[in-house]
Motif scaffolding. Structure first.
Motif, PDB file in Angstrom:
ATOM      1  N   LEU A  69     -48.771  -6.316  69.104  1.00 22.17           N
ATOM      2  CA  LEU A  69     -47.488  -5.650  68.942  1.00 22.17           C
ATOM      3  C   LEU A  69     -47.011  -5.734  67.504  1.00 22.17           C
ATOM      4  N   SER A  70     -46.160  -4.821  67.122  1.00 23.19           N
ATOM      5  CA  SER A  70     -45.559  -4.844  65.791  1.00 23.19           C
ATOM      6  C   SER A  70     -44.238  -5.616  65.844  1.00 23.19           C
ATOM      7  N   PHE A  71     -44.008  -6.432  64.836  1.00 22.75           N
ATOM      8  CA  PHE A  71     -42.764  -7.182  64.763  1.00 22.75           C
ATOM      9  C   PHE A  71     -41.643  -6.355  64.116  1.00 22.75           C
ATOM     10  N   SER A  72     -41.949  -5.107  63.748  1.00 19.54           N
ATOM     11  CA  SER A  72     -40.950  -4.271  63.075  1.00 19.54           C
ATOM     12  C   SER A  72     -39.743  -3.994  63.967  1.00 19.54           C
ATOM     13  N   LEU A  73     -39.961  -3.970  65.297  1.00 23.15           N
ATOM     14  CA  LEU A  73     -38.856  -3.707  66.211  1.00 23.15           C
ATOM     15  C   LEU A  73     -37.829  -4.838  66.218  1.00 23.15           C
ATOM     16  N   VAL A  74     -38.252  -6.019  65.739  1.00 26.62           N
ATOM     17  CA  VAL A  74     -37.350  -7.172  65.731  1.00 26.62           C
ATOM     18  C   VAL A  74     -36.399  -7.123  64.528  1.00 26.62           C
ATOM     19  N   ILE A  75     -36.757  -6.350  63.496  1.00 26.96           N
ATOM     20  CA  ILE A  75     -35.970  -6.341  62.258  1.00 26.96           C
ATOM     21  C   ILE A  75     -34.496  -6.042  62.487  1.00 26.96           C
ATOM     22  N   PRO A  76     -34.128  -5.037  63.315  1.00 23.14           N
ATOM     23  CA  PRO A  76     -32.700  -4.811  63.556  1.00 23.14           C
ATOM     24  C   PRO A  76     -31.991  -5.998  64.214  1.00 23.14           C
ATOM     25  N   LEU A  77     -32.772  -6.848  64.865  1.00 22.62           N
ATOM     26  CA  LEU A  77     -32.192  -8.017  65.546  1.00 22.62           C
ATOM     27  C   LEU A  77     -32.159  -9.268  64.671  1.00 22.62           C
ATOM     28  N   LEU A  78     -32.631  -9.171  63.443  1.00 23.50           N
ATOM     29  CA  LEU A  78     -32.751 -10.360  62.591  1.00 23.50           C
ATOM     30  C   LEU A  78     -31.443 -11.140  62.430  1.00 23.50           C
ATOM     31  N   PRO A  79     -30.284 -10.488  62.204  1.00 30.60           N
ATOM     32  CA  PRO A  79     -29.049 -11.285  62.120  1.00 30.60           C
ATOM     33  C   PRO A  79     -28.812 -12.130  63.370  1.00 30.60           C
ATOM     34  N   ALA A  80     -29.056 -11.539  64.539  1.00 31.87           N
ATOM     35  CA  ALA A  80     -28.884 -12.279  65.790  1.00 31.87           C
ATOM     36  C   ALA A  80     -29.916 -13.396  65.906  1.00 31.87           C
ATOM     37  N   VAL A  81     -31.171 -13.086  65.564  1.00 32.16           N
ATOM     38  CA  VAL A  81     -32.240 -14.075  65.659  1.00 32.16           C
ATOM     39  C   VAL A  81     -31.971 -15.264  64.731  1.00 32.16           C
ATOM     40  N   LEU A  82     -31.593 -14.973  63.490  1.00 31.08           N
ATOM     41  CA  LEU A  82     -31.353 -16.052  62.525  1.00 31.08           C
ATOM     42  C   LEU A  82     -30.144 -16.898  62.908  1.00 31.08           C
ATOM     43  N   SER A  83     -29.105 -16.260  63.447  1.00 32.59           N
ATOM     44  CA  SER A  83     -27.935 -17.031  63.862  1.00 32.59           C
ATOM     45  C   SER A  83     -28.258 -17.896  65.079  1.00 32.59           C
ATOM     46  N   LEU A  84     -29.066 -17.372  66.000  1.00 32.11           N
ATOM     47  CA  LEU A  84     -29.502 -18.169  67.144  1.00 32.11           C
ATOM     48  C   LEU A  84     -30.315 -19.378  66.680  1.00 32.11           C
ATOM     49  N   ILE A  85     -31.208 -19.159  65.715  1.00 27.19           N
ATOM     50  CA  ILE A  85     -32.024 -20.254  65.192  1.00 27.19           C
ATOM     51  C   ILE A  85     -31.150 -21.322  64.550  1.00 27.19           C
ATOM     52  N   CYS A  86     -30.176 -20.889  63.746  1.00 27.54           N
ATOM     53  CA  CYS A  86     -29.297 -21.847  63.064  1.00 27.54           C
ATOM     54  C   CYS A  86     -28.600 -22.761  64.059  1.00 27.54           C
ATOM     55  N   GLY A  87     -28.051 -22.170  65.115  1.00 27.48           N
ATOM     56  CA  GLY A  87     -27.381 -22.991  66.117  1.00 27.48           C
ATOM     57  C   GLY A  87     -28.348 -23.848  66.909  1.00 27.48           C
ATOM     58  N   ALA A  88     -29.497 -23.274  67.253  1.00 23.91           N
ATOM     59  CA  ALA A  88     -30.441 -23.970  68.138  1.00 23.91           C
ATOM     60  C   ALA A  88     -31.078 -25.188  67.482  1.00 23.91           C
ATOM     61  N   VAL A  89     -31.446 -25.098  66.208  1.00 18.21           N
ATOM     62  CA  VAL A  89     -32.124 -26.231  65.581  1.00 18.21           C
ATOM     63  C   VAL A  89     -31.173 -27.420  65.406  1.00 18.21           C
ATOM     64  N   LEU A 152     -26.407 -22.928  69.864  1.00 10.79           N
ATOM     65  CA  LEU A 152     -26.089 -24.336  70.132  1.00 10.79           C
ATOM     66  C   LEU A 152     -26.433 -24.708  71.574  1.00 10.79           C
ATOM     67  N   ALA A 153     -26.122 -23.815  72.506  1.00 15.06           N
ATOM     68  CA  ALA A 153     -26.441 -24.062  73.918  1.00 15.06           C
ATOM     69  C   ALA A 153     -27.950 -24.042  74.139  1.00 15.06           C
ATOM     70  N   ILE A 154     -28.634 -23.106  73.489  1.00 10.49           N
ATOM     71  CA  ILE A 154     -30.088 -22.966  73.651  1.00 10.49           C
ATOM     72  C   ILE A 154     -30.810 -24.213  73.156  1.00 10.49           C
ATOM     73  N   GLY A 155     -30.433 -24.712  71.981  1.00  8.85           N
ATOM     74  CA  GLY A 155     -31.082 -25.895  71.421  1.00  8.85           C
ATOM     75  C   GLY A 155     -30.874 -27.130  72.273  1.00  8.85           C
ATOM     76  N   LEU A 156     -29.682 -27.254  72.849  1.00 12.56           N
ATOM     77  CA  LEU A 156     -29.394 -28.412  73.697  1.00 12.56           C
ATOM     78  C   LEU A 156     -30.241 -28.376  74.965  1.00 12.56           C
ATOM     79  N   VAL A 157     -30.302 -27.211  75.605  1.00  8.02           N
ATOM     80  CA  VAL A 157     -31.121 -27.068  76.811  1.00  8.02           C
ATOM     81  C   VAL A 157     -32.590 -27.323  76.493  1.00  8.02           C
ATOM     82  N   SER A 158     -33.057 -26.791  75.362  1.00  6.32           N
ATOM     83  CA  SER A 158     -34.454 -26.962  74.961  1.00  6.32           C
ATOM     84  C   SER A 158     -34.813 -28.433  74.805  1.00  6.32           C
TER      85      SER A 158
END
Length: 268
Positions: A69-89, A152-158
């Motif tokens: 698969l191409s990861f290009s479809l994820v590019i529009p979601l990058l702000p959401a992905v990066l913010s999720l990562i920041c909270g989760a870690v 933050l919730a995702i990282g805690l559950v993980s």
């Protein structure tokens, strides 16, 4: 005992991986009751071992998706992905530390509640449409802080369950951010990888992986079985309606969580 654990780790991981692959998840929430109930690990051992298996399956899934698969479809979601990562870690780090300070009874009670909640989420998700308009406005001023809160919730559950968090990340991306289900699956792996890696490193620093036999006799066969199962499950997508599977698996998860962790708590 070690040979039995090796065989059972692989034998249970394959069907769990298949079922997870059919609904787009890794199956870690179903591995935890197996680690604690069938393989007889204490809850303190089961969680980091589950996290290590999750890391193996995420890495393999990313490699497979990267080749098909191409990861290009994820590019529009990058702000959401990066913010999720920041909270989760953040909470993945502190969640692993918190787990070390909890008593066995407290940890078992928390795990029971979280597994039941995930089971309920799966059941509810089975009755929801696959695609709905994003619940959050498109403005980054809304999406970035919301993403960090979800993270933050995702990282805690993980860190407390040893899971990749896809059972929370994918619905969050689909329903809150309006992603399609395939893109959400790929983006979920990108969020899960650093989250799980931080959890594994933190648990390792606390001595959770000093037992090398557990790594070779449980993590290795369970990781291989999970990857094989996920590939088979991915090939069988559509054979059984995902909604039916989610409702069924949600019920099974609730039953297995109560059988393993409620029983363990009552025996303390």
């Amino acid at each position: 005992m070690q040979v039995r654990r090796f065989r059972l780790s692989f034998l249970y991981a394959v069907p769990i991986g298949i079922l997870g692959g059919l609904i787009g998840l890794g199956g870690a929430e179903f591995r935890l009751p197996v680690l604690a109930g069938v393989l007889s690990y204490s809850v303190r051992q089961a969680v980091p071992l589950n996290l290590a298996v999750s890391l193996v399956t995420i890495a393999a899934s990313l490699a497979i998706r990267g080749s098909t698969l191409s990861f290009s479809l994820v590019i529009p979601l990058l702000p959401a992905v990066l913010s999720l990562i920041c909270g989760a870690v953040i909470t993945a780090f502190f969640g692993a530390a918190m787990a070390g300070r909890l008593s066995n009874e407290q940890l078992e009670r928390i795990i029971l509640v979280l597994l039941v909640l995930i089971g309920v989420v799966l059941i509810v998700e089975g009755f929801l449409p696959q695609q709905i308009p994003a619940l959050l406005p498109p403005a980054l001023g809304w999406r970035i802080p919301a993403g960090m809160l979800f993270g933050l919730a995702i990282g805690l559950v993980s860190s407390l369950l040893g899971v990749a968090g896809g059972e929370i990340i994918i619905p969050t991306l689909v329903f809150a951010f309006g992603a399609d289900i395939k893109t959400a699956g790929t983006a979920s792996l990108l969020v899960s990888l650093p989250t799980v890696l931080v959890g594994v490193v933190k648990y390792a620093s606390r001595g959770a992986f000093t037992d090398r036999t557990a790594l070779s006799n449980t993590v290795a066969p369970m990781g291989v079985g999970s990857v094989i199962g996920a590939v088979i499950g991915g090939m069988l997508v559509g054979v059984v309606p995902a909604a039916v599977l989610k409702v069924t698996l949600g019920v099974i998860l609730n039953i297995s969580a109560f059988r393993v962790f409620h029983k363990a708590k009552s025996h303390d």
